[in-house]
Write an enzyme that holds these catalytic residues in place. Structure first.
Site, mmCIF file in Angstrom:
data_model
loop_
_atom_site.group_PDB
_atom_site.id
_atom_site.type_symbol
_atom_site.label_atom_id
_atom_site.label_comp_id
_atom_site.label_asym_id
_atom_site.label_seq_id
_atom_site.Cartn_x
_atom_site.Cartn_y
_atom_site.Cartn_z
ATOM 1 N N LYS A 66 56.700 59.192 6.812
ATOM 2 C CA LYS A 66 55.622 58.880 5.808
ATOM 3 C C LYS A 66 55.717 60.346 4.872
ATOM 4 O O LYS A 66 55.560 60.314 3.452
ATOM 5 C CB LYS A 66 54.465 59.236 6.542
ATOM 6 C CG LYS A 66 53.343 59.762 5.694
ATOM 7 C CD LYS A 66 51.822 60.085 6.422
ATOM 8 C CE LYS A 66 51.704 61.203 7.132
ATOM 9 N NZ LYS A 66 51.095 62.409 6.084
ATOM 10 N N ASN A 67 56.200 61.514 5.284
ATOM 11 C CA ASN A 67 56.211 62.641 4.414
ATOM 12 C C ASN A 67 57.492 62.638 3.626
ATOM 13 O O ASN A 67 57.645 63.417 2.499
ATOM 14 C CB ASN A 67 56.087 64.045 5.168
ATOM 15 C CG ASN A 67 54.791 64.147 5.872
ATOM 16 O OD1 ASN A 67 53.720 63.498 5.414
ATOM 17 N ND2 ASN A 67 54.491 65.143 6.746
ATOM 18 N N ARG B 211 44.478 74.903 1.761
ATOM 19 C CA ARG B 211 45.644 74.343 1.535
ATOM 20 C C ARG B 211 45.861 74.802 0.127
ATOM 21 O O ARG B 211 45.580 73.798 -0.660
ATOM 22 C CB ARG B 211 45.825 72.964 1.623
ATOM 23 C CG ARG B 211 45.748 72.743 3.393
ATOM 24 C CD ARG B 211 45.833 71.307 3.690
ATOM 25 N NE ARG B 211 47.346 71.188 3.788
ATOM 26 C CZ ARG B 211 47.796 69.755 4.210
ATOM 27 N NH1 ARG B 211 46.738 69.043 5.092
ATOM 28 N NH2 ARG B 211 48.951 69.544 4.314
ATOM 29 N N ASP C 41 53.492 69.842 12.549
ATOM 30 C CA ASP C 41 52.700 68.638 12.812
ATOM 31 C C ASP C 41 52.754 67.987 14.400
ATOM 32 O O ASP C 41 52.416 66.979 14.571
ATOM 33 C CB ASP C 41 53.441 67.675 11.911
ATOM 34 C CG ASP C 41 52.864 67.704 10.461
ATOM 35 O OD1 ASP C 41 51.927 68.696 10.210
ATOM 36 O OD2 ASP C 41 53.348 67.052 9.603
ATOM 37 N N ARG D 85 46.470 56.942 9.046
ATOM 38 C CA ARG D 85 47.173 57.271 7.909
ATOM 39 C C ARG D 85 48.561 57.569 8.021
ATOM 40 O O ARG D 85 49.358 57.773 7.018
ATOM 41 C CB ARG D 85 46.390 58.705 7.528
ATOM 42 C CG ARG D 85 45.041 58.958 6.887
ATOM 43 C CD ARG D 85 44.710 60.160 6.423
ATOM 44 N NE ARG D 85 45.643 60.880 5.801
ATOM 45 C CZ ARG D 85 45.834 62.231 5.731
ATOM 46 N NH1 ARG D 85 45.010 63.010 6.306
ATOM 47 N NH2 ARG D 85 46.912 62.587 5.167
ATOM 48 N N CYS E 275 44.387 66.020 5.420
ATOM 49 C CA CYS E 275 43.945 66.825 6.676
ATOM 50 C C CYS E 275 42.986 67.919 6.579
ATOM 51 O O CYS E 275 43.843 68.968 6.094
ATOM 52 C CB CYS E 275 44.926 66.888 7.816
ATOM 53 S SG CYS E 275 45.256 65.165 8.425
HETATM 54 C C1 UD1 Z 1 53.400 69.256 4.285
HETATM 55 C C2 UD1 Z 1 53.111 68.086 5.292
HETATM 56 C C3 UD1 Z 1 52.389 68.337 6.233
HETATM 57 C C4 UD1 Z 1 52.770 69.454 7.117
HETATM 58 C C5 UD1 Z 1 53.389 70.695 6.347
HETATM 59 C C6 UD1 Z 1 53.971 71.723 6.880
HETATM 60 C C7 UD1 Z 1 53.206 66.095 3.573
HETATM 61 C C8 UD1 Z 1 52.483 65.132 2.931
HETATM 62 N N1 UD1 Z 1 52.562 67.084 4.404
HETATM 63 O O1 UD1 Z 1 52.304 69.583 3.868
HETATM 64 O O2 UD1 Z 1 52.182 67.142 7.339
HETATM 65 O O3 UD1 Z 1 52.042 70.169 8.194
HETATM 66 O O4 UD1 Z 1 54.022 70.222 5.059
HETATM 67 O O5 UD1 Z 1 55.124 71.404 7.293
HETATM 68 O O6 UD1 Z 1 54.417 66.296 3.506
HETATM 69 N N2 UD1 Z 1 50.667 77.256 0.628
HETATM 70 C C9 UD1 Z 1 50.546 78.155 -0.272
HETATM 71 N N3 UD1 Z 1 50.418 77.969 -1.529
HETATM 72 C C10 UD1 Z 1 51.092 76.850 -1.755
HETATM 73 C C11 UD1 Z 1 51.245 75.798 -1.130
HETATM 74 C C12 UD1 Z 1 51.405 76.064 0.207
HETATM 75 O O7 UD1 Z 1 49.918 79.420 0.157
HETATM 76 O O8 UD1 Z 1 50.846 76.583 -3.271
HETATM 77 C C13 UD1 Z 1 50.727 77.482 2.128
HETATM 78 C C14 UD1 Z 1 49.795 76.697 2.999
HETATM 79 O O9 UD1 Z 1 48.490 77.029 2.724
HETATM 80 C C15 UD1 Z 1 50.331 76.599 4.448
HETATM 81 C C16 UD1 Z 1 51.748 76.870 4.057
HETATM 82 O O10 UD1 Z 1 52.088 77.241 2.655
HETATM 83 O O11 UD1 Z 1 49.883 77.559 5.162
HETATM 84 C C17 UD1 Z 1 52.694 75.579 4.414
HETATM 85 O O12 UD1 Z 1 52.076 74.527 3.436
HETATM 86 P P1 UD1 Z 1 53.075 73.377 2.873
HETATM 87 O O13 UD1 Z 1 54.359 73.571 3.508
HETATM 88 O O14 UD1 Z 1 52.899 73.443 1.415
HETATM 89 O O15 UD1 Z 1 52.279 72.132 3.516
HETATM 90 P P2 UD1 Z 1 51.882 70.681 2.788
HETATM 91 O O16 UD1 Z 1 53.049 70.587 1.700
HETATM 92 O O17 UD1 Z 1 50.583 70.657 2.061
#
Ligand code: UD1
Length: 427
Positions: free
Chosen positions: A22-23, A122, A302, A394, A117
């Protein structure tokens, strides 16, 4: 509202075919808008998140055809809108991939701020920092992220946190920027690599995906491609832990993630790896261990709820540290209602193993925690009913059907009458 009714106690035995990730599928779908030519994608998971994204893409003029359940063709030559704000798109995290993709191709995008989620704050500051570094104006107004640029120019971007989403988004925005972009401290997850391979198959010039420095030389246009999405490591890992918890013997095809295998070995499972599959046999009592979630190649956040469910039934005291999201232990209250002995202090769960779980009525608080509660239900004494399985759907395609295929007693139900019917059937 649909629910899962589960009668625990059957060891899971057999083979499970794992679907597309999915991701990886989500950014690949979004990136398909970056060419006017047709894109053919195989191994597309038929799950709620990908379907929501596909329908949002249709709403802005992308022609989407599902040639079969797992194959989709997309043509974005007649995109009519660069504003994406339908109701459903707000519910999925990956909606923000349309920002990088549309900005990269059309230099303009307005997309509803993402949901996903509820597992912690986030932030999207790193995405915004990246877009700005490439020369875009970015503002947030009326629930939309609005980005616009005259030209996008390659830049040297250092990510303050390792973010899957920001790495992917910046990569898409930079693919057709003038000159070279370097993303330092980039995420290394397999789905980051899959997106880079997909974009490269469309004519992009991306090097270093899978390491912490990605180099992107801008190209003037991208062309059509045929591509197959990688298998879903988290789906595979979920079935591997379901095998561990139910004292089962499950083979997942194809094989996956080293960090998951390492932890299964530590807690006393046997893991056999062949060229294209991996078999998990759980014949001995499970043992305690420690685990900390980390960016890839560390243990995936995850998979945190699934391993916690297993450690809840392991001998001794285990510690699980969640280092990615600050609010990812919400399911522990539900698991406690099934008999687990877990104390959460900030981002650490201290787990004293118990000998059994007992069935209860519980809520799936998010996607992966929901799947973990299903695993708990599969080993619990008696009947478990899981509400809000919307979340599970999802990201898992036909989860109940795949589980039944390896011996689980689980059914989708939608009211009390159907729950009673299930109870009569299994007792
Ligand atoms: C993606 C995955 C999710 C997985 C996560 C971590 C998808 C759709 N989702 O989520 O299933 O749990 O990676 O492997 O692929 N952060 C910041 N600033 C930003 C972006 C992120 O501080 O601009 C922080 C977040 O709050 C979090 C960490 O970085 O603590 C990791 O987040 P991120 O890797 O961006 O997760 P997602 O891409 O949202």
């Amino acid at each position: 509202m649909e629910q899962y009714a589960i009668k625990g106690g059957n060891p899971l035995v057999g083979e499970v075919e794992i679907g597309g990730a999915k991701n990886a599928a989500l950014p690949i779908l979004a990136a398909s808008v970056m060419t006017d030519e047709t894109v053919y994608i195989e191994n597309m998971p038929d799950v709620r998140d990908t379907n929501v994204l596909l329908s949002a893409m249709e709403n802005i003029g992308v022609i989407v055809k599902r040639t079969d359940r797992h194959k989709v063709t997309l043509n974005a030559s007649n995109i009519s809108e660069l504003v994406v704000e339908d109701e459903n798109i707000k519910k999925i995290r990956a909606s923000y991939y349309l920002i990088g993709a549309l900005l990269g191709k059309y230099k303009h995008a307005e997309v509803a701020l993402p949901g996903g989620c509820d597992i912690g704050c986030r932030a999207i500051d790193q995405h915004i920092k990246g877009f700005r570094a490439l020369g875009a104006d970015v503002k947030i107004e009326h629930g939309l992220i609005k980005t616009q640029a005259e030209h996008l120019r390659g830049s040297h971007i250092y990510m303050d946190v390792v973010s899957v989403g920001a790495t992917i988004n910046i990569m898409m925005a930079a693919v057709m920027a003038e000159g070279t972009t370097i993303i330092e401290n980039s995420a290394k997850e397999p789905h980051v690599v899959d997106l880079a391979n997909f974009l490269n198959s469309m004519g992009a010039n991306i090097k270093g995906a899978g390491t912490d420095v990605i180099r992107i030389k801008g190209v003037s246009h991208l062309h059509g491609t045929e591509y197959a999405v990688i298998p879903d490591q988290i789906e595979a890992g979920t079935f591997m832990f379901a095998a561990a918890v139910t004292k089962g013997d499950v083979t997942v095809i194809p094989k996956h993630l080293e960090s998951i295998t390492a932890k299964l070995l530590e807690i006393g499972c046997e893991v056999e790896e062949a060229d294209d599959c991996i078999r998990v046999v759980a014949s001995k009592p499970l043992q305690h261990t420690q685990v900390k979630t980390l960016p890839y190649p560390g243990f995936p956040t995850d998979m945190q709820p699934q391993i916690t469910v297993a450690l809840g039934l392991s001998k001794g005291t285990s510690i699980v540290t969640e280092s990615i999201f600050e609010n990812r232990f919400k399911y522990v209250d539900e698991l406690t209602r099934m008999g687990a002995n877990i104390k959460v202090e900030s981002n650490i769960a201290i787990i004293n193993g118990v000998t059994r779980y007992t069935g209860a009525r519980v809520n799936a608080p998010d996607l992966r925690a929901g799947a973990a509660l299903v695993i708990a239900g599969l080993v619990a004494e008696g009947i478990t009913v899981i509400d809000d399985i919307y979340f599970i759907e999802r990201g898992y395609e036909e989860f109940d059907q795949k589980l039944r295929g390896i011996g689980a007693q689980i059914e989708k139900v939608s009211d009390e009458k159907e729950i009673q019917k299930f109870i009569l059937k299994v007792s």
